[in-house]
Enzyme design. Structure first.
Site, PDB file in Angstrom:
ATOM      1  CB  CYS A 120      59.439  54.089  18.121  1.00  0.00           C
ATOM      2  SG  CYS A 120      61.049  53.987  17.303  1.00  0.00           S
ATOM      3  CB  CYS A 123      64.650  56.219  18.097  1.00  0.00           C
ATOM      4  SG  CYS A 123      63.791  55.969  16.529  1.00  0.00           S
ATOM      5  CB  SER A 124      61.202  58.753  20.435  1.00  0.00           C
ATOM      6  OG  SER A 124      62.050  59.718  19.841  1.00  0.00           O
ATOM      7  CB  CYS A 125      59.247  56.440  15.041  1.00  0.00           C
ATOM      8  SG  CYS A 125      60.866  56.181  14.301  1.00  0.00           S
TER       9      CYS A 125
END
Lengths: 217, 105
Positions: A120, A123-125
Protein backbone atom coordinates in the site's frame (compact mmCIF):
# COMPACT_ATOMS: atom_id res chain seq x y z
CA UNK A 1 14.51 6.20 21.92
CA UNK A 2 16.39 3.99 19.51
CA UNK A 3 19.95 4.89 18.70
CA UNK A 4 19.55 5.68 15.01
CA UNK A 5 16.52 7.84 15.51
CA UNK A 6 17.73 10.95 17.27
CA UNK A 7 16.11 13.78 15.35
CA UNK A 8 14.15 16.56 16.99
CA UNK A 9 10.66 15.41 17.87
CA UNK A 10 9.10 18.85 17.98
CA UNK A 11 8.06 18.75 14.31
CA UNK A 12 4.51 17.72 13.45
CA UNK A 13 5.43 14.28 12.26
CA UNK A 14 3.18 11.53 11.05
CA UNK A 15 5.70 8.88 10.24
CA UNK A 16 6.02 5.46 11.82
CA UNK A 17 8.40 4.90 14.66
CA UNK A 18 9.23 1.22 14.47
CA UNK A 19 12.27 1.75 16.68
CA UNK A 20 10.36 3.31 19.57
CA UNK A 21 10.04 0.97 22.50
CA UNK A 22 6.96 0.72 24.74
CA UNK A 23 8.81 2.40 27.60
CA UNK A 24 9.65 5.39 25.41
CA UNK A 25 9.11 8.56 27.44
CA UNK A 26 9.57 11.23 24.75
CA UNK A 27 6.77 13.76 24.36
CA UNK A 28 3.79 12.52 22.30
CA UNK A 29 3.55 13.81 18.74
CA UNK A 30 0.76 15.90 17.31
CA UNK A 31 -1.22 12.93 15.94
CA UNK A 32 -0.84 10.96 19.13
CA UNK A 33 -2.19 13.95 21.08
CA UNK A 34 -5.11 14.30 18.67
CA UNK A 35 -5.87 10.59 19.07
CA UNK A 36 -5.82 10.87 22.85
CA UNK A 37 -8.02 13.97 22.78
CA UNK A 38 -10.53 12.20 20.52
CA UNK A 39 -10.50 9.15 22.78
CA UNK A 40 -11.16 11.28 25.87
CA UNK A 41 -14.04 13.08 24.13
CA UNK A 42 -15.66 9.83 23.00
CA UNK A 43 -15.44 8.44 26.51
CA UNK A 44 -16.78 11.67 28.02
CA UNK A 45 -19.78 11.56 25.66
CA UNK A 46 -20.44 7.93 26.51
CA UNK A 47 -19.85 6.69 22.96
CA UNK A 48 -16.90 4.52 23.99
CA UNK A 49 -15.67 3.14 27.27
CA UNK A 50 -12.07 2.36 28.25
CA UNK A 51 -13.14 -1.29 28.49
CA UNK A 52 -14.43 -1.28 24.90
CA UNK A 53 -11.20 0.27 23.65
CA UNK A 54 -9.10 -2.27 25.53
CA UNK A 55 -11.17 -5.14 24.14
CA UNK A 56 -10.81 -3.73 20.62
CA UNK A 57 -7.03 -3.61 20.93
CA UNK A 58 -6.99 -7.08 22.45
CA UNK A 59 -9.01 -8.45 19.52
CA UNK A 60 -6.76 -6.72 16.99
CA UNK A 61 -3.65 -8.14 18.66
CA UNK A 62 -5.16 -11.63 18.73
CA UNK A 63 -5.41 -11.82 14.95
CA UNK A 64 -2.54 -13.91 13.64
CA UNK A 65 -1.36 -15.03 10.19
CA UNK A 66 -2.53 -18.55 11.09
CA UNK A 67 -6.02 -17.39 10.08
CA UNK A 68 -4.81 -16.63 6.57
CA UNK A 69 -2.78 -19.84 6.47
CA UNK A 70 -5.88 -21.92 7.21
CA UNK A 71 -7.69 -20.22 4.32
CA UNK A 72 -4.79 -20.87 1.92
CA UNK A 73 -4.52 -24.53 2.96
CA UNK A 74 -8.24 -25.00 2.32
CA UNK A 75 -7.92 -23.38 -1.11
CA UNK A 76 -5.06 -25.76 -1.96
CA UNK A 77 -7.12 -28.83 -1.09
CA UNK A 78 -10.65 -27.83 -2.06
CA UNK A 79 -11.11 -26.55 -5.64
CA UNK A 80 -14.67 -25.36 -4.99
CA UNK A 81 -13.51 -23.30 -2.03
CA UNK A 82 -10.64 -21.89 -4.07
CA UNK A 83 -13.05 -20.81 -6.80
CA UNK A 84 -15.22 -19.07 -4.21
CA UNK A 85 -12.20 -17.44 -2.57
CA UNK A 86 -11.07 -15.95 -5.88
CA UNK A 87 -14.59 -14.85 -6.86
CA UNK A 88 -15.89 -13.55 -3.51
CA UNK A 89 -13.17 -13.36 -0.89
CA UNK A 90 -15.40 -11.91 1.84
CA UNK A 91 -17.92 -14.75 1.63
CA UNK A 92 -15.20 -17.41 1.50
CA UNK A 93 -13.28 -16.21 4.56
CA UNK A 94 -16.48 -15.66 6.56
CA UNK A 95 -16.58 -19.47 6.78
CA UNK A 96 -13.45 -19.13 8.91
CA UNK A 97 -15.06 -16.52 11.14
CA UNK A 98 -13.16 -13.68 9.47
CA UNK A 99 -15.20 -10.52 8.96
CA UNK A 100 -13.68 -8.17 6.37
CA UNK A 101 -16.08 -5.38 7.32
CA UNK A 102 -16.41 -2.67 4.68
CA UNK A 103 -13.29 -3.77 2.81
CA UNK A 104 -13.47 -6.10 -0.16
CA UNK A 105 -11.04 -9.00 -0.03
CA UNK A 106 -9.35 -9.67 -3.34
CA UNK A 107 -7.29 -12.85 -3.47
CA UNK A 108 -4.61 -12.99 -6.13
CA UNK A 109 -3.28 -16.40 -7.14
CA UNK A 110 0.38 -17.04 -7.78
CA UNK A 111 1.08 -19.71 -10.37
CA UNK A 112 4.00 -21.13 -12.38
CA UNK A 113 3.71 -18.02 -14.58
CA UNK A 114 2.84 -15.21 -12.15
CA UNK A 115 4.23 -14.14 -8.79
CA UNK A 116 2.08 -11.67 -6.83
CA UNK A 117 3.21 -9.21 -4.17
CA UNK A 118 1.23 -6.65 -2.16
CA UNK A 119 1.92 -3.10 -1.03
CA UNK A 120 0.00 0.00 0.00
CA UNK A 121 1.98 3.00 -1.19
CA UNK A 122 -0.37 5.48 0.50
CA UNK A 123 -0.28 4.05 4.01
CA UNK A 124 -0.33 0.47 5.22
CA UNK A 125 -3.58 -1.16 4.05
CA UNK A 126 -3.28 -4.83 4.91
CA UNK A 127 -5.71 -7.75 5.33
CA UNK A 128 -5.53 -7.55 9.12
CA UNK A 129 -8.41 -9.94 9.68
CA UNK A 130 -6.34 -12.65 7.98
CA UNK A 131 -2.75 -11.67 8.79
CA UNK A 132 -2.94 -9.60 11.97
CA UNK A 133 -1.04 -6.34 12.26
CA UNK A 134 1.42 -5.58 9.46
CA UNK A 135 5.14 -5.91 10.14
CA UNK A 136 7.26 -2.77 10.44
CA UNK A 137 8.94 -3.29 7.08
CA UNK A 138 5.55 -3.39 5.32
CA UNK A 139 4.76 0.03 6.77
CA UNK A 140 8.18 1.49 6.00
CA UNK A 141 8.46 4.16 3.33
CA UNK A 142 11.44 2.28 1.95
CA UNK A 143 9.44 -0.89 1.16
CA UNK A 144 6.46 1.08 -0.12
CA UNK A 145 8.56 3.14 -2.52
CA UNK A 146 10.84 0.39 -3.76
CA UNK A 147 8.53 -2.61 -4.21
CA UNK A 148 6.59 -0.78 -6.93
CA UNK A 149 9.61 0.38 -8.94
CA UNK A 150 12.14 -2.43 -8.43
CA UNK A 151 10.14 -5.40 -7.15
CA UNK A 152 12.59 -8.07 -8.30
CA UNK A 153 15.45 -6.46 -6.44
CA UNK A 154 13.39 -6.06 -3.25
CA UNK A 155 12.14 -9.65 -3.48
CA UNK A 156 15.73 -10.87 -3.90
CA UNK A 157 16.64 -8.97 -0.72
CA UNK A 158 13.96 -11.06 1.02
CA UNK A 159 15.67 -14.15 -0.41
CA UNK A 160 13.00 -14.62 -3.07
CA UNK A 161 14.46 -14.77 -6.56
CA UNK A 162 11.82 -14.87 -9.29
CA UNK A 163 12.78 -16.48 -12.61
CA UNK A 164 12.76 -14.19 -15.66
CA UNK A 165 9.98 -16.19 -17.31
CA UNK A 166 7.68 -15.64 -14.34
CA UNK A 167 5.85 -12.30 -14.39
CA UNK A 168 6.06 -10.25 -11.21
CA UNK A 169 2.71 -8.60 -10.49
CA UNK A 170 2.64 -5.87 -7.85
CA UNK A 171 -0.71 -4.89 -6.31
CA UNK A 172 -0.98 -1.40 -4.88
CA UNK A 173 -3.80 -1.41 -2.35
CA UNK A 174 -5.08 2.18 -2.43
CA UNK A 175 -8.82 2.12 -1.99
CA UNK A 176 -11.46 -0.18 -0.61
CA UNK A 177 -9.85 -3.49 -1.54
CA UNK A 178 -7.59 -5.62 0.61
CA UNK A 179 -5.30 -8.12 -1.03
CA UNK A 180 -4.16 -11.57 -0.03
CA UNK A 181 -1.71 -13.63 -2.06
CA UNK A 182 -2.72 -17.23 -2.60
CA UNK A 183 0.76 -18.70 -2.97
CA UNK A 184 1.51 -21.53 -5.37
CA UNK A 185 1.35 -24.86 -3.57
CA UNK A 186 4.92 -26.15 -3.52
CA UNK A 187 5.91 -29.46 -5.05
CA UNK A 188 6.58 -32.19 -2.52
CA UNK A 189 3.43 -31.54 -0.53
CA UNK A 190 1.24 -34.10 -2.27
CA UNK A 191 -1.07 -35.93 0.09
CA UNK A 192 -0.44 -33.52 2.98
CA UNK A 193 -3.29 -32.78 5.36
CA UNK A 194 -4.81 -29.31 5.44
CA UNK A 195 -3.28 -28.75 8.86
CA UNK A 196 0.22 -29.71 7.70
CA UNK A 197 -0.14 -27.51 4.61
CA UNK A 198 -1.19 -24.56 6.76
CA UNK A 199 1.98 -24.95 8.83
CA UNK A 200 4.18 -23.91 5.87
CA UNK A 201 2.05 -20.93 4.81
CA UNK A 202 3.81 -17.99 6.40
CA UNK A 203 2.75 -14.37 6.72
CA UNK A 204 5.41 -13.29 4.22
CA UNK A 205 4.24 -15.82 1.65
CA UNK A 206 0.73 -14.34 1.84
CA UNK A 207 2.14 -10.83 1.29
CA UNK A 208 4.22 -12.23 -1.55
CA UNK A 209 7.75 -11.45 -0.40
CA UNK A 210 8.40 -15.17 0.17
CA UNK A 211 7.16 -18.51 -1.11
CA UNK A 212 6.10 -21.47 1.06
CA UNK A 213 8.87 -24.02 1.55
CA UNK A 214 7.96 -27.64 2.30
CA UNK A 215 11.35 -28.06 3.99
CA UNK A 216 10.56 -25.32 6.50
CA UNK A 217 8.78 -27.77 8.80
CA UNK B 1 -33.61 11.51 -8.01
CA UNK B 2 -35.37 9.57 -10.78
CA UNK B 3 -35.73 5.80 -10.75
CA UNK B 4 -33.27 5.57 -13.62
CA UNK B 5 -30.56 7.26 -11.62
CA UNK B 6 -30.93 4.87 -8.71
CA UNK B 7 -31.25 1.72 -10.84
CA UNK B 8 -28.89 -0.87 -9.35
CA UNK B 9 -27.78 -2.34 -12.69
CA UNK B 10 -26.26 0.54 -14.58
CA UNK B 11 -23.97 -0.50 -17.40
CA UNK B 12 -20.33 -0.38 -16.41
CA UNK B 13 -18.51 2.56 -17.87
CA UNK B 14 -15.40 0.47 -18.50
CA UNK B 15 -15.04 -3.20 -19.33
CA UNK B 16 -12.15 -5.54 -18.60
CA UNK B 17 -9.64 -5.19 -21.41
CA UNK B 18 -10.48 -1.54 -22.15
CA UNK B 19 -7.46 0.72 -22.58
CA UNK B 20 -7.67 3.74 -20.32
CA UNK B 21 -5.69 6.90 -19.67
CA UNK B 22 -5.21 8.16 -16.14
CA UNK B 23 -5.79 11.90 -15.71
CA UNK B 24 -2.60 13.93 -15.51
CA UNK B 25 -3.82 16.35 -12.85
CA UNK B 26 -2.63 17.42 -9.42
CA UNK B 27 -5.70 18.42 -7.41
CA UNK B 28 -5.04 19.44 -3.80
CA UNK B 29 -6.02 17.17 -0.94
CA UNK B 30 -5.60 13.51 -0.09
CA UNK B 31 -6.06 11.76 -3.44
CA UNK B 32 -6.03 8.00 -3.92
CA UNK B 33 -4.46 7.85 -7.36
CA UNK B 34 -0.69 7.65 -6.93
CA UNK B 35 1.51 10.09 -8.83
CA UNK B 36 3.42 7.33 -10.57
CA UNK B 37 0.41 6.40 -12.73
CA UNK B 38 -0.95 9.89 -13.45
CA UNK B 39 -0.85 10.52 -17.18
CA UNK B 40 -0.08 6.83 -17.86
CA UNK B 41 -1.96 4.28 -19.95
CA UNK B 42 -3.24 0.98 -18.60
CA UNK B 43 -5.84 -1.72 -19.15
CA UNK B 44 -8.94 -2.40 -17.03
CA UNK B 45 -8.37 -5.69 -15.21
CA UNK B 46 -11.73 -5.81 -13.47
CA UNK B 47 -14.53 -3.70 -12.09
CA UNK B 48 -14.63 -3.82 -8.28
CA UNK B 49 -18.01 -2.32 -7.48
CA UNK B 50 -19.10 1.06 -6.19
CA UNK B 51 -17.85 2.77 -3.08
CA UNK B 52 -18.37 6.04 -1.25
CA UNK B 53 -15.85 8.44 -2.73
CA UNK B 54 -12.98 8.47 -0.19
CA UNK B 55 -11.60 11.68 -1.67
CA UNK B 56 -14.76 13.41 -0.39
CA UNK B 57 -15.43 11.23 2.65
CA UNK B 58 -12.01 12.07 4.06
CA UNK B 59 -13.01 15.73 4.38
CA UNK B 60 -16.30 15.25 6.18
CA UNK B 61 -18.53 15.15 3.09
CA UNK B 62 -20.97 12.32 2.45
CA UNK B 63 -18.91 10.59 -0.23
CA UNK B 64 -22.01 10.59 -2.48
CA UNK B 65 -22.43 9.80 -5.27
CA UNK B 66 -20.72 6.45 -5.00
CA UNK B 67 -17.92 5.95 -7.49
CA UNK B 68 -17.08 2.87 -9.47
CA UNK B 69 -13.71 1.43 -8.60
CA UNK B 70 -11.51 -0.44 -11.06
CA UNK B 71 -8.27 -2.33 -10.96
CA UNK B 72 -6.09 -1.01 -13.73
CA UNK B 73 -3.07 -3.00 -14.89
CA UNK B 74 0.06 -1.22 -16.12
CA UNK B 75 3.19 -2.58 -17.74
CA UNK B 76 6.10 -1.81 -15.45
CA UNK B 77 8.18 -0.68 -18.44
CA UNK B 78 5.49 1.93 -19.22
CA UNK B 79 5.67 3.34 -15.69
CA UNK B 80 9.39 3.31 -14.99
CA UNK B 81 11.59 4.08 -18.02
CA UNK B 82 14.60 2.43 -16.36
CA UNK B 83 12.66 -0.60 -15.11
CA UNK B 84 14.77 -3.71 -14.73
CA UNK B 85 12.76 -6.86 -15.18
CA UNK B 86 10.70 -8.91 -17.60
CA UNK B 87 8.42 -7.24 -20.13
CA UNK B 88 5.57 -9.25 -18.59
CA UNK B 89 5.95 -7.56 -15.20
CA UNK B 90 2.92 -5.49 -14.24
CA UNK B 91 1.49 -3.39 -11.47
CA UNK B 92 -2.21 -3.34 -10.61
CA UNK B 93 -3.57 -0.14 -9.09
CA UNK B 94 -7.04 0.58 -7.66
CA UNK B 95 -8.43 3.66 -9.43
CA UNK B 96 -11.80 5.41 -9.18
CA UNK B 97 -13.72 6.09 -12.38
CA UNK B 98 -13.39 9.87 -12.25
CA UNK B 99 -9.66 9.49 -12.92
CA UNK B 100 -10.16 7.40 -16.08
CA UNK B 101 -10.85 8.14 -19.73
CA UNK B 102 -11.29 5.82 -22.70
CA UNK B 103 -8.63 5.27 -25.33
CA UNK B 104 -9.12 3.59 -28.71
CA UNK B 105 -7.89 -0.03 -28.84
Amino acid sequence: MSGNHDHDHSHGHDHDHPGVKPEDTSAPGRYELMTLAMQELLIEKGILTPEKIRRGIEALDSWQPSRGAAVVARAWTDPAFKAELLADGNAAVSRFGVDMGEAKLTVVESTSNVHNVIVCTLCSCYPRGLLGLPPDWYRSKRYRARIVSEPRKVLAEFGTVIADDVAVRVHDSLADLRYLVLPKRPAGTEGWSEEKLASIVTRDSMVGVAVPMPSAT
Amino acid sequence: MSATETAPFQPLAFQPGDRVAIARVNPPGHRRTPFYVRGKIGVIERACGEFLNPEELGYGFTGQPRRRLYRVRFRQHDIWPAYRGSTGDTIDVDIYEHWLSHLPD
